[in-house]
Write a protein that holds these residues in place. Structure first.
Motif, PDB file in Angstrom:
ATOM      1  N   LEU A 125      -5.666   7.041  11.931  1.00 56.82           N
ATOM      2  CA  LEU A 125      -6.661   5.987  12.127  1.00 56.82           C
ATOM      3  C   LEU A 125      -8.064   6.580  12.176  1.00 56.82           C
ATOM      4  CD1 LEU A 125      -7.231   2.971  12.726  1.00 56.82           C
ATOM      5  CD2 LEU A 125      -7.032   3.520  15.165  1.00 56.82           C
ATOM      6  N   THR A 126      -8.934   6.054  11.328  1.00 59.84           N
ATOM      7  CA  THR A 126     -10.344   6.429  11.338  1.00 59.84           C
ATOM      8  C   THR A 126     -11.181   5.173  11.575  1.00 59.84           C
ATOM      9  OG1 THR A 126     -12.047   7.692  10.129  1.00 59.84           O
ATOM     10  CG2 THR A 126     -10.694   6.159   8.844  1.00 59.84           C
ATOM     11  N   ALA A 127     -12.474   5.344  11.843  1.00 57.86           N
ATOM     12  CA  ALA A 127     -13.301   4.195  12.212  1.00 57.86           C
ATOM     13  C   ALA A 127     -13.586   3.288  11.018  1.00 57.86           C
ATOM     14  CB  ALA A 127     -14.610   4.664  12.848  1.00 57.86           C
ATOM     15  N   TRP A 128     -13.976   3.890   9.905  1.00 60.42           N
ATOM     16  CA  TRP A 128     -14.302   3.116   8.702  1.00 60.42           C
ATOM     17  C   TRP A 128     -14.212   4.026   7.487  1.00 60.42           C
ATOM     18  CZ3 TRP A 128     -17.700   1.955  12.944  1.00 60.42           C
ATOM     19  CH2 TRP A 128     -18.564   3.007  13.274  1.00 60.42           C
ATOM     20  N   PRO A 129     -14.174   3.471   6.295  1.00 62.70           N
ATOM     21  CA  PRO A 129     -14.047   4.301   5.099  1.00 62.70           C
ATOM     22  C   PRO A 129     -15.270   5.197   4.898  1.00 62.70           C
ATOM     23  CG  PRO A 129     -13.573   1.987   4.634  1.00 62.70           C
ATOM     24  CD  PRO A 129     -14.190   2.037   5.992  1.00 62.70           C
ATOM     25  N   LEU A 188     -10.196  -5.681  17.740  1.00 53.71           N
ATOM     26  CA  LEU A 188      -9.329  -5.480  16.580  1.00 53.71           C
ATOM     27  C   LEU A 188      -8.513  -4.199  16.719  1.00 53.71           C
ATOM     28  CD1 LEU A 188      -8.429  -6.331  13.744  1.00 53.71           C
ATOM     29  CD2 LEU A 188     -10.427  -5.120  12.835  1.00 53.71           C
ATOM     30  N   LEU A 189      -9.103  -3.173  17.292  1.00 52.55           N
ATOM     31  CA  LEU A 189      -8.411  -1.889  17.456  1.00 52.55           C
ATOM     32  C   LEU A 189      -7.091  -2.065  18.200  1.00 52.55           C
ATOM     33  CD1 LEU A 189      -8.156   1.221  17.640  1.00 52.55           C
ATOM     34  CD2 LEU A 189      -9.677   1.130  19.621  1.00 52.55           C
ATOM     35  N   SER A 234      -8.100   2.282   8.490  1.00 47.67           N
ATOM     36  CA  SER A 234      -9.425   2.387   9.102  1.00 47.67           C
ATOM     37  C   SER A 234      -9.620   1.141   9.957  1.00 47.67           C
ATOM     38  CB  SER A 234     -10.537   2.491   8.045  1.00 47.67           C
ATOM     39  OG  SER A 234     -10.535   1.370   7.180  1.00 47.67           O
ATOM     40  N   LEU A 235     -10.291   1.302  11.078  1.00 45.89           N
ATOM     41  CA  LEU A 235     -10.499   0.160  11.967  1.00 45.89           C
ATOM     42  C   LEU A 235     -11.283  -0.934  11.251  1.00 45.89           C
ATOM     43  CD1 LEU A 235     -10.319  -1.214  14.666  1.00 45.89           C
ATOM     44  CD2 LEU A 235     -12.231   0.178  15.466  1.00 45.89           C
ATOM     45  N   ALA A 236     -12.394  -0.582  10.612  1.00 48.11           N
ATOM     46  CA  ALA A 236     -13.158  -1.520   9.776  1.00 48.11           C
ATOM     47  C   ALA A 236     -12.746  -1.314   8.328  1.00 48.11           C
ATOM     48  CB  ALA A 236     -14.653  -1.296   9.943  1.00 48.11           C
ATOM     49  N   ASP A 260     -16.144   8.807  15.906  1.00 47.15           N
ATOM     50  CA  ASP A 260     -16.362   7.394  16.257  1.00 47.15           C
ATOM     51  C   ASP A 260     -15.091   6.748  16.790  1.00 47.15           C
ATOM     52  OD1 ASP A 260     -19.194   6.838  15.528  1.00 47.15           O
ATOM     53  OD2 ASP A 260     -18.536   7.492  13.557  1.00 47.15           O
ATOM     54  N   ILE A 261     -13.974   6.960  16.097  1.00 50.15           N
ATOM     55  CA  ILE A 261     -12.736   6.311  16.543  1.00 50.15           C
ATOM     56  C   ILE A 261     -12.215   6.955  17.824  1.00 50.15           C
ATOM     57  CG2 ILE A 261     -11.127   7.752  15.213  1.00 50.15           C
ATOM     58  CD1 ILE A 261     -10.980   3.925  15.782  1.00 50.15           C
TER      59      ILE A 261
END
Length: 261
Positions: free
Chosen positions: A120-124, A183-184, A161-163, A202-203
């Protein structure tokens, strides 16, 4: 002083005042006798139009940000689907998905629920946004090598990714972060992975409330629905490529999974 010299001097004064436009001693309104006529006033002349600067070459089409559809005014907290397939379809299509507003190109999760490991990462990243898949570009082979080091492949994992889009500059404001936090936990509750690999600072801050350097070599307990999920944190492979010295810290965390824990 008198005589002819006085007459000549008076005529000289008269001629000078005549040249500057004085033709009477008094008038109905004050007059600026010594003001230059507008036609001769350099400051009053219209300035030439500024020369246009040459246009900056545009980015390639694949890297240009695409405008996402305009968001509707939110009437309250977004309701997240509770069923796995409906949730995946919602991530792909709904305008209500937190973090979908930054770009029209979404990068969607890959894999299935209850995977042995969730990445899991925060965003692409920029390369992910371009290719439409997570951990694309030069970061991909490094991620694959990291997974092999703990006896796994991408096919064994659930990647998300979270977003689903990347915020401008890789940063989001507090309002967006609040919705992403909701959402997480919903996403983790549906994914139900055996273990969790948090990728990027970030995540790590969002999920574990800890900085990435402080997470080095630590097995993190993520509380989820009253239970605990084992997790470790590493820098994003793109960051490891840019700063190879951080690879040692990533291995200190990854080896907690490779030790059969």
């Amino acid at each position: 002083m008198g005589g002819r010299n006085s007459v000549l001097l008076a005529e000289s004064y008269r001629d000078w005042w005549s040249l500057v436009g004085v033709d009477s001693l008094v008038g109905e309104a004050p007059a600026g006798w010594l003001d230059a006529p507008v036609a001769n006033d350099v400051a009053a002349k219209p300035k030439s139009a500024p020369v246009a600067e040459p246009e900056t070459p545009s980015l390639p089409a694949a890297l240009q940000r695409r405008e996402a559809p305009a968001e509707a005014d939110a009437e309250g907290p977004v309701v997240f689907p509770d069923e796995w397939s409906a949730f995946q379809a919602w991530l792909a299509e709904s305008a209500e998905v937190p973090g979908s507003q930054w770009d029209a190109r979404r990068v969607l999760p890959q894999g299935q629920t209850e995977a042995p490991l969730m990445l899991l990462t925060a965003w692409p990243e920029v390369d992910d946004q371009r290719d439409g898949a997570l951990f694309a570009g030069p970061a991909g082979p490094l991620l694959d090598a990291m997974l092999r080091a703990i006896g796994m492949t991408r096919g064994d994992c659930y990647l998300a990714s979270l977003a689903v889009t990347r915020p401008p500059g890789g940063r989001c404001d507090d309002r967006d972060r609040g919705e992403l936090d909701r959402l997480l936990w919903h996403h983790l509750g549906l994914a139900k992975p055996a273990r969790l690999l948090l990728i990027g600072g970030d995540i790590v801050r969002m999920a574990a409330n800890i900085s990435l350097p402080d997470a080095r070599g630590r097995l993190l307990d993520i509380n989820q629905d009253g239970g605990k999920m084992e997790a470790v944190a590493v820098a994003h492979p793109a960051m490891l490529l840019a700063r190879p010295a951080q690879k040692a810290a990533a291995w200190d965390s990854l080896k907690l999974f490779s030790q059969g824990r």
